[in-house]
Design an enzyme around this catalytic site. Structure first.
Site, PDB file in Angstrom:
ATOM      1  N   ARG A  71       0.190   5.709  16.516  1.00  0.00           N
ATOM      2  CA  ARG A  71       0.383   7.044  15.960  1.00  0.00           C
ATOM      3  C   ARG A  71      -0.406   8.066  16.756  1.00  0.00           C
ATOM      4  NH1 ARG A  71      -2.565   5.747  10.151  1.00  0.00           N
ATOM      5  NH2 ARG A  71      -4.486   4.955  11.033  1.00  0.00           N
ATOM      6  N   ARG A  92       0.825  -1.208   0.000  1.00  0.00           N
ATOM      7  CA  ARG A  92       0.000   0.000   0.000  1.00  0.00           C
ATOM      8  C   ARG A  92       0.861   1.261   0.000  1.00  0.00           C
ATOM      9  NH1 ARG A  92      -5.236  -0.030   2.234  1.00  0.00           N
ATOM     10  NH2 ARG A  92      -4.814   1.797   3.498  1.00  0.00           N
ATOM     11  N   ASP A 112     -10.241   0.981   0.991  1.00  0.00           N
ATOM     12  CA  ASP A 112     -10.152   2.413   1.243  1.00  0.00           C
ATOM     13  C   ASP A 112     -11.505   3.031   0.898  1.00  0.00           C
ATOM     14  OD1 ASP A 112      -7.524   2.492   2.093  1.00  0.00           O
ATOM     15  OD2 ASP A 112      -6.728   2.698   0.065  1.00  0.00           O
ATOM     16  N   TYR A 167     -10.044  -4.981   3.131  1.00  0.00           N
ATOM     17  CA  TYR A 167      -9.334  -3.781   3.571  1.00  0.00           C
ATOM     18  C   TYR A 167      -9.541  -2.685   2.522  1.00  0.00           C
ATOM     19  CZ  TYR A 167      -5.301  -1.265   5.703  1.00  0.00           C
ATOM     20  OH  TYR A 167      -4.467  -0.367   6.318  1.00  0.00           O
ATOM     21  N   ARG A 179      -8.852  -6.242  13.615  1.00  0.00           N
ATOM     22  CA  ARG A 179      -8.123  -5.386  14.534  1.00  0.00           C
ATOM     23  C   ARG A 179      -9.040  -4.248  14.935  1.00  0.00           C
ATOM     24  NH1 ARG A 179      -4.269  -7.240  17.258  1.00  0.00           N
ATOM     25  NH2 ARG A 179      -3.122  -5.274  17.385  1.00  0.00           N
ATOM     26  N   ARG A 232       9.763   5.790  -3.387  1.00  0.00           N
ATOM     27  CA  ARG A 232      10.073   6.738  -4.460  1.00  0.00           C
ATOM     28  C   ARG A 232      11.515   7.196  -4.390  1.00  0.00           C
ATOM     29  NH1 ARG A 232       5.444  10.024  -2.505  1.00  0.00           N
ATOM     30  NH2 ARG A 232       3.603   9.129  -3.482  1.00  0.00           N
ATOM     31  N   GLU A 244      -3.472   6.527  19.117  1.00  0.00           N
ATOM     32  CA  GLU A 244      -4.138   5.310  18.644  1.00  0.00           C
ATOM     33  C   GLU A 244      -3.447   4.073  19.188  1.00  0.00           C
ATOM     34  OE1 GLU A 244      -5.254   6.884  14.245  1.00  0.00           O
ATOM     35  OE2 GLU A 244      -4.910   4.724  14.427  1.00  0.00           O
TER      36      GLU A 244
END
Ligand code: UDP
Length: 375
Positions: free
Chosen positions: A277, A169, A353, A351, A246, A173, A303
Site C-alpha cells: 500500500r 478483521r 490493535d 496481533y 512479518r 456491509r 510499504e
C-alpha cells in the site's frame, strides 16, 4: 532502586509507566531506539506528522479506553476509508455497497447479497483457512481482485495456509459506508502520537538508545520488577527457536506537490505491484498544519512486506498453528520468570490493535499495582 523497569516505550509500556507513577511507584523506562513511542512514533516532516513505523489509526469500541486516552490527547475526526487499486481499477473498502456496485454493477442490497450467496456456494462447511473464509464472506470475484494478491504479499504465504481470523478483521456491509472500522470511536491524536506518548511519560525518567537484552543483568539490578514489551523469543535468546514475524520496509518520499493520491491509504491488491500500500500521511490530518493552513508538499510511504529475519523490526506476529505452539512453549518459560511481566504485541505475540494493547496494559496495571499495595 526503582520499583519498575519498563522495557519499551510503546503504548503498553507507556500506559503501565503512567499508572505506576500515578500509584506512587518509581519507574524507569528504557527503549533501544532513539525515540519514544515504539511503532506509533510520529515525527514532523514538511509540517506533516509522519507515521514513521507505519500508519496508525486509532479506533475502538471500548469506552473505558477511549475516555482514558482523552487525558493525553485530543482526537480529530479522521475516518479510515482506504481505496483499493487493482491494476488501475479503484474499489472502495471495506467491502460494502460501493464495492459491490463497482465489481458487479449491482444496485440494491438484495442484488449484492444474491451475488455473494451464489459465489460462496463453492465453500461447504466451516471455512478452514483465509481463502475459504474470504470466499464465504464476499465471494470469489472480490477474493481474487481485492484479497488474494494483497494478503499473499502482506503475509508471504498462500491464503490457504493462513488462519481465517485475519480476514474477519474486515467488515462486510450491505450499506453504502466506506468506514473501514466497526468502531464507536475513531481518530488521530492532534499533534501526533509522539505528543500523546510524551504526555503519558510526563515526569517519568526515560533512557533512550538502551538495549535491554545487551545489558540485562546490569539493568535488572536497577528495579524490583521488569515490564518487558519486546519480542518474547528474543528475551530467551531464541533458545526454543524463532517465532515468525512479518516485517515492513518503508520507502518514503517527499513530493513537491500538494496531493499525490487524494487519500491517506491506497492498497495495491494485485500480485504484481511489489508494495502492499501507499500511505499519504498528510490526509490523516486533512492536509492542514496545526494552524489550519494547507500544506504545499506531501510525504508518501510505499510499504513492502517481508519475512522477518534477525536484525529487522518485527511488526506482525504470524499467528498460525505452528507459531502458536512455539509461543505456548515460550509462555511457559515466561511464567517462570517471577520478576518479569511480558506484555504487548511482541511480548504476548498477539496481533493486537492499539486499543487492545491499552486495555491489556490497564488490566495488568490494575492487577499488578493493587497486588503490590496489599503486601
Ligand atoms: N486485506 C485484504 N485486502 C485489503 C486490505 C486487507 O485482503 O485491501 C486483508 C489482508 O489479509 C490483511 C487483513 O485483511 O492482512 C487485515 O487487514 P488490516 O487492514 O486489518 O491490516 P493492518 O492494518 O493491521 O495491516
Amino acid at each position: 532502586m526503582y520499583d519498575y523497569l519498563v522495557v519499551g516505550s510503546g503504548l503498553y509500556g507507556a500506559v503501565f509507566a503512567y499508572e505506576a507513577k500515578a500509584h506512587g511507584k518509581s519507574v524507569l523506562v528504557i527503549d533501544k531506539r532513539k525515540n519514544i513511542a515504539g511503532n506509533v512514533y510520529t515525527e514532523k516532516v514538511e509540517g506533516i506528522n509522519f507515521h514513521k513505523y507505519g500508519a496508525h489509526i486509532f479506533h475502538t469500541n471500548n469506552t473505558e479506553v477511549w475516555n482514558y486516552l482523552q487525558q493525553f490527547a485530543t482526537f480529530n475526526r479522521f475516518t479510515n476509508s482506504p481505496v483499493a487499486n487493482y491494476k488501475g481499477e479503484l474499489y472502495s473498502l471495506p467491502f460494502n455497497m460501493y464495492t459491490f456496485n463497482k465489481m458487479w454493477g449491482v444496485v440494491t442490497p438484495e442484488e449484492a447479497a444474491a451475488k455473494i450467496e451464489e459465489q460462496k456456494k463453492e465453500i461447504t462447511g466451516e471455512p478452514k483457512n483465509l481463502e475459504e473464509q474470504a470466499i464465504s464472506l464476499v465471494g470469489r470475484d472480490i477474493y481474487e481482485k481485492l484479497i488474494k494478491g494483497y494478503t499473499e504479499k502482506q503475509w508471504g504465504r498462500d491464503c490457504k495456509e493462513l488462519p481465517a481470523f485475519i480476514i474477519k478483521r474486515l467488515p462486510v456491509r450491505l450499506i453504502f459506508d466506506n468506514n473501514y472500522f466497526n468502531a464507536l470511536y475513531q481518530g488521530i491524536p492532534v499533534g501526533g502520537y509522539t505528543m500523546m506518548v510524551t504526555n503519558m511519560l510526563d515526569g517519568i525518567e526515560v533512557r533512550l538508545g538502551v538495549d535491554y537484552l545487551e545489558k540485562k543483568n546490569e539493568l535488572d539490578a536497577l528495579a524490583e520488577k521488569v515490564i518487558y514489551t519486546g519480542p518474547i523469543d528474543a528475551y530467551f535468546g531464541y533458545k526454543l527457536g524463532y517465532l515468525e514475524y512479518r516485517s515492513v520496509r518503508f520507502e518514503n518520499e517527499v513530493l513537491d506537490k500538494p496531493n499525490f493520491q487524494g487519500n491517506a491509504a491506497v492498497n495495491y491488491t494485485d500480485r504484481e505491484t511489489p508494495w502492499t500500500r501507499i500511505i499519504e500521511h498528510k490526509w490523516f490530518e486533512f492536509g492542514k498544519d496545526e494552524n489550519g493552513n494547507d500544506l504545499p508538499k506531501t510525504i508518501i510511504s510505499r510499504e513492502y512486506s517481508s519475512e522477518w529475519k534477525p536484525g529487522d523490526e518485527p511488526y506482525y506476529p504470524v499467528n498460525d498453528e505452528k507459531n502458536g505452539k512455539l509461543y505456548a512453549e515460550y509462555k511457559k518459560l515466561a511464567d517462570g520468570e517471577k520478576k518479569v511481566i511480558f506484555g504487548g504485541r511482541l511480548g504476548e505475540y498477539k496481533y493486537y490493535d492499539m486499543d487492545a494493547v491499552i486495555a491489556s496494559a490497564l488490566e495488568m496495571s490494575k492487577r499488578e499495582l493493587k497486588q503490590k499495595e496489599l503486601i
